[in-house]
Design an enzyme around this catalytic site. Structure first.
Site, PDB file in Angstrom:
ATOM      1  N   GLY B 486       0.775  -1.236   0.000  1.00 47.16           N
ATOM      2  CA  GLY B 486       0.000   0.000   0.000  1.00 47.16           C
ATOM      3  C   GLY B 486       0.801   1.277   0.000  1.00 47.16           C
ATOM      4  CB  THR B 528       6.234   5.947   3.629  1.00 47.52           C
ATOM      5  OG1 THR B 528       5.438   4.898   3.049  1.00 47.52           O
ATOM      6  CG2 THR B 528       5.339   7.103   4.025  1.00 47.52           C
ATOM      7  CB  ALA B 711       5.061   9.255   7.880  1.00 47.40           C
ATOM      8  N   GLY B 713       8.821   4.823   8.736  1.00 46.78           N
ATOM      9  CA  GLY B 713       8.582   3.540   8.100  1.00 46.78           C
ATOM     10  C   GLY B 713       7.891   2.593   9.066  1.00 46.78           C
ATOM     11  CB  VAL B 714       4.702   1.289   9.404  1.00 43.06           C
ATOM     12  CG1 VAL B 714       4.505   2.712   9.892  1.00 43.06           C
ATOM     13  CG2 VAL B 714       4.107   1.108   8.017  1.00 43.06           C
ATOM     14  N   GLY B 715       7.057  -0.869   8.006  1.00 44.89           N
ATOM     15  CA  GLY B 715       7.013  -2.226   7.504  1.00 44.89           C
ATOM     16  C   GLY B 715       7.726  -3.247   8.374  1.00 44.89           C
ATOM     17  CD  GLU B 716      12.605  -3.446   7.188  1.00 43.02           C
ATOM     18  OE1 GLU B 716      12.814  -2.224   7.188  1.00 43.02           O
ATOM     19  OE2 GLU B 716      13.368  -4.293   6.711  1.00 43.02           O
TER      20      GLU B 716
END
Lengths: 765, 765
Positions: B486, B528, B711, B713-716
């Protein structure tokens, strides 16, 4: 004077090798799995009601998947030619598509198309200008002409024309416009000599080697479409598709495939029809016109009739010009006659004029743009009359033109001043040319020598470009302008010059409409002028970004840096250097401390940069057969700045050969019922290498004020004066003025049968 | 506080519908006429000499067009795993490709691959860390490890690791690195309690639903190639291809197809091999790995062994940390152990530490990046020891972590200060969560409750983006970042917010490497943060350009204008408005007076924005079977600013479920000869919906200093602490600490057979 390192060198076209070896993939060469091939079912009549259609036999043909008729398509307002789609109850030219057959092979589609049964109720058709203008003539659009702007005319700089007078009464006149200056009656009253002639020019086809080809594929992921088109104008095609399909522009990806000849004829035509078919069947569909379809149902240059009357005093002063221009628009409004009149009244200094343009609808395919739309017709008429006037006055025809040629600042027909341009300079170049100085020898051998001069305003349109530095130190330029005649090679030279790299280190990528920076159509002699300016701006900005990074790394001021041989170095400190590749790598890696070199240019140049060409033709006329042979053709042209002399000479050659076609060979013939008589290249005569003479080129450089490095558009000017020069040469050779294009052997014979009109003006010099 | 109009709203993914309806076209779905399907011939041995190969039978197989071996390919230096291409005389892992069979169908390629006869001379293989480190061990690279930077590690922010010590002696240690602070011996001498454990984690596979898929097609027009790849890193793939093929980057068009799962495993692997095959045969070639090939011969996460020793005073002060980290790199250097040690010594405040990392080569497939590379292993070890220490000290395990958790400004292992981050805040969020506050009830039902906290530095990389305004008033954003989870939807929200449009009026186009602005790989929790920042910059610049045009047209100052509902209007003058579409049209037409709205952003943010997650697991342990069931999983995460809460929750769910796989299920098994035992998803156990508990998410927002609108990063982060939290919950439930991942029933049973180690720390609270 700056020393240039990239521009000005004769540079072979980047894609030249791929083109001549067959490696280039054109629109019809792209394999699309699941593809349906489309074939048009053409109307058999120029004007008829469609009473019934029977598609059963076609559908039963092996390989045929579907037969679409108007009832299968949305009822869009036909506010442009490309929105006629398929005929809806009525046909208005012979060849108009009434149905579209879709099949798994080209052959099956062809077979199916022949099985579509259409029951017509034929109606009387007005095929010629006179028929269309006659009292009680059948009307092409009895319920009113659909409104809509015609993009092609504007593309070529035609938007300078006077506002069209609305012609809203029920007639075949779609528009009319008059432009005047001073007192024409007084001007003619003051004239000692008046020359008046009526000229006609034929409907002429752009005749690209590659026919119109469109493929469309629905994108299930977005609900949009990808469209491959051999088009000069991908962004215009996208706009048209977005409006017809009701989709956001961004959901349409228009990929302009390499164009196998455009010449103004490929601004978009069958894209909406093909896209709607692809949507209807939810499969990829391709339409690649046959040569017959191309000649039957595209958008050739209009036929014209021009009455020109010119007055002058015995001392050579021009006193008045009066003209009437009628343009045969075919079935759809082209709205260009006013612009033709505008050109006619702008080239020479005439204190009093009145020019009237009239666009006339007929039951023929709609007219469209073709290399310098209208200008060859206008100059054929105007420069024939100027030539005759010089002759009648006993003046040297070249000096006579030079005396009256518009100069920068002189008023155009609408009163605006001419921008900087080289009409006089190209005439002077011709005056200095051996072919002109030694014309007496040619005549001694029985040849005629004629000259003419003409030009093109040059279009303008906003444009943008992007520029990035790759990890290997190469510069990448990203544009949206389709390549025609080497424009891409020109952009590489411009970017190289602006950045400071050799041209072979520049890659120009032509993106599709989804990703490319906006540029208008490639046409109107405006691409190098506008997109080129954006490329220069982007490359300069990329250079600045690069030098800023290098300055930081080298601990130097950016203004002390220079780029030489792929190295950034500090002036005067030979040891302090950085490779461009190393700079780029620092911007394209994990943890990199410098932003990528990525710059754009965006321009909206509104000043025009007209381009002029003066040409000399030396002809032999066979007195028995009427066959005219052009033995020598000199093309002098002001290009502002010759970015790539090799490509420019190619343009000068190509334009002049197309002018030769206008002059002697090309015409689309129609019979009394509006049936095309010239549906093949056997019948429609294009000049080939056997017809083309050796062409001598003279590049003149009068730098434009705003073009990149002074460049002007060069595509259109060279076609403009050729027919006029040949006509004047025939007059010189025969003592007869030919007033109808093409000047076929039959017409020459007919002229030779008339008494001589006097020695040509050229002989009096 | 600004009121946001686009960001912060839960927004379904733009491509969600296409993905779930099957409309998305993945790399293997793209039809390419003339395509040859490729199949790998895998080595049967982990270590062997290739004595002979016989391809005759394979070539005789119907449909087989060619069989390539190393001798058909250029002898490139194998300075990256993807340059191993095909084995050259020697194989170093079971499954290594020794030949490539090309055929007209997948089935024929498979048949052909089975007919390739290879004569091996098997050699002893070192499969485990101990075997590889043993005296006289067979060497993976007896002639020296090929040098080359490993891009994947840096992608994930690993470039903060200490410089690797060169390990150039002939051994299987490819690199070793030690990081220290203070006086470790004195620290331990001052400790009242010392906890020491050895942990191991298994080799785990990213296990994307979509396997690695690459297609390559030679472009006859440029001599270059178009490559479609399911990759997270198209620009890295292009660089690798350019270097291997010796082509300019601009002649390679890498098209990143939609990725069906990446998780770090798709930074580029078989692209050079497939591209060379396409070149060799001058035809399009596609390799789409089978699941077996995927498990045999890609780049899973490494197995690790971590010895951790932690000392503390009775008052709870930490005095010293000592650790040794060994990473099983497989056959190719991954060089990441130093970074693992760096993480281990950075999360908690310890005045004295010494951590040593050692990368060890074994005869197995090379290790690669997988979501927060190494962090789940490091936190499994570190937070197990912290938990045990709290238990031994009788401290509340959450308060104990909170007391020692690093805060912004505290030193990282290398002495640099921690940037702003929310390690403490996510622990506080967990402290406030009912699952923690009411843990006594869970225990009363026989469950164990454990927590853990961990995070990820977040990578940085330069990035650029472009932004244009379409004729229909929509904003188009052009980027080079592949969409994962996303990110594209997030960019649409960012651009909408920055420009002043609703998100549905924004289209984000992911271009290929030929046209897109540079961005690094999608990975490392940096997309992002970096590309997003470029998008915001570009959209703001596009807004300024738009307002400048509007100001001119409305005769107002740009600063008095606002954009509302697709209209530019003058504040306080409600009648003075212009549609965005009308502004755009004025920039995209013949003779237009305004340059196209076309802006770019380019950033090189070097400050990191770490993301942290604290998790709570509630487990039931079957005392007889050893089966662990996670009944509740709470994921608290600092995301800086929740641009799209819906997508973020998806990331938190997905990360935690993958963490569950690390904890309980996943391991790639190898036998003593180095043969893979888990070559199917029957053998390799992935958690599915039956295994996943209900996951509760708590979004914490500690805005980052430099990220777009704060913001991070949120993935890891969400994958990092899950295994540790579950291990601590098991300890809480059973009184036994499990130190080996995955914590399979057999291991749990074995632990249960040991005496209890005391009450869990949780119970003391």
């Amino acid at each position: 004077m700056t020393e240039f390192t990239a521009i000005g060198r004769p540079t072979p076209l980047i894609d030249g090798r791929a083109r001549v070896t067959g490696a280039t993939r054109f629109a019809a060469d792209r394999p699309l799995p699941g593809l349906l091939h489309a074939r048009l079912v053409p109307s058999l009549y120029a004007h008829a009601r469609i009473e019934a259609m029977d598609t059963a036999a076609a559908l039963a043909t092996p390989g045929v998947v579907a037969v679409l008729t108007a009832s299968d398509l949305p009822a869009v307002v036909p506010s442009s030619r490309s929105r006629l789609l398929l005929a809806r109850g009525r046909v208005i030219f012979a060849g108009q598509p009434v149905a579209l057959v879709l099949a798994t092979s080209e052959a099956a589609a062809q077979d199916g198309a022949q099985q579509v049964r259409v029951q017509y109720d034929p109606q009387p058709a007005a095929v010629t200008l006179d028929e269309a203008l006659a009292e009680g003539a059948p009307l092409v659009w009895p319920d009113g002409v659909p409104s809509g702007e015609n993009v092609s005319a504007g593309a070529h700089g035609a938007d300078q024309g006077a506002a069209a007078e609305a012609g809203k009464q029920a007639s075949n006149v779609s528009s009319a416009a008059t432009q005047t200056r001073g007192d024409v009656a007084a001007g003619f009253a003051a004239a000692d000599v008046i020359v008046e002639r009526v000229f006609t020019t034929a409907m002429v086809h752009q005749s690209s080697l590659e026919t119109h080809t469109v493929a469309a594929q629905p994108d299930p992921a977005t609900g949009g479409l990808t469209v491959w088109s051999s088009t000069q104008a991908p962004f215009d095609v996208r706009q048209e598709l977005a409006e017809v399909l009701g989709l956001p522009e961004a959901d349409l990806r228009v990929i302009a495939t390499p164009v196998g000849g455009g010449f103004g004829g490929k601004f978009g035509l069958y894209e909406p029809l093909v896209a709607l078919a692809a949507r209807a069947l939810n499969r990829p569909v391709r339409l690649s016109l046959t040569r017959l379809e191309e000649l039957l149902a595209t958008n050739p240059a209009p036929a014209t009739r021009l009455r020109v009357r010119l007055g002058a005093r015995r001392d050579g002063e021009l006193t008045a010009l009066e003209a009437e221009v009628q343009v045969d628009n075919g079935c759809y409004p082209f709205d260009i006659a006013g612009f033709f009149g505008y050109m006619l009244a702008s080239f020479y200094r005439v204190p009093n004029f009145s020019v009237r343009g009239q666009d006339v609808l007929t039951f023929k395919p709609s007219a469209g743009a073709y290399r310098a739309p209208g200008a060859p017709c206008v100059i054929f008429a105007l420069d024939s009359v100027m030539d005759e006037m010089a002759q009648r006055l006993g003046a040297d025809p070249l000096e006579f033109r030079l005396r009256h040629a518009a100069r920068p600042g002189d008023p155009l027909a609408d009163g605006d001043p001419w921008p900087g341009m080289g009409m006089a300079e190209v005439l002077e170049a011709l005056r200095d040319h051996p072919a002109w100085r030694e014309r007496a020898q040619a005549r001694a051998r029985g040849r005629g020598v004629g000259i003419a001069v003409g030009g093109w305003m040059g279009g303008t349109e906003p444009a943008a470009a992007a520029c990035a530095l790759d990890r290997d130190g190469r510069l990448v330029v990203h544009i949206g302008s389709v390549d025609l005649t080497g424009t891409t090679t020109g952009f590489a030279l411009l970017a190289a010059e602006a950045f400071g790299l050799p041209a072979e280190k520049v890659r120009v990528i032509i993106g599709d409409t989804a990703t490319a920076p906006y540029s208008g159509a490639t046409g109107g002699s405006k691409v190098t002028y506008t997109t080129g300016a954006a490329v220069v701006q982007a490359a300069r900005a990329a250079r600045e970004q690069t030098l800023a990074i290098a300055a930081d790394l080298l601990e130097a001021a950016a203004e002390d840096l220079e780029i030489v041989d792929g190295l950034v170095r500090v002036r005067g400190a030979p040891g302090k250097t950085l490779k461009l590749a190393d700079i780029a790598r620092k911007t394209m890696r994990f943890g990199g401390q410098y932003a990528p070199v990525y710059a754009h240019g965006r321009v909206a140049e509104t000043a025009h940069a007209p381009g002029f060409s003066a040409q000399l033709a030396e002809v032999e006329v066979d007195q028995e057969t009427g066959v005219v042979q052009v033995r020598r053709l000199v093309v002098a042209q002001d290009v502002g700045r010759a970015l790539n002399p090799l490509a420019i000479e190619g343009q000068m050659h190509g334009g002049a050969v197309q002018g030769l076609g206008w002059a002697l060979y090309e015409q689309m013939g129609y019979d009394a019922q509006g049936q095309l008589l010239t549906g093949t290249w056997q019948d429609y005569m294009l000049p080939g290498s056997m017809e083309a003479p050796a062409i001598e080129t003279v590049i003149v450089e009068v730098p434009s004020e705003h073009g990149p490095f002074g460049a002007r558009g060069v595509g259109e000017a060279p076609v403009v004066p050729t027919a006029a020069a040949i006509a004047n040469a025939i007059a010189d050779a025969t003592g007869r003025r030919l007033t109808d294009l093409p000047m076929t052997p039959a017409r020459v014979c007919a002229a030779l049968a008339r008494p001589r009109e006097g020695v040509s003006s050229g002989r009096s010099a």
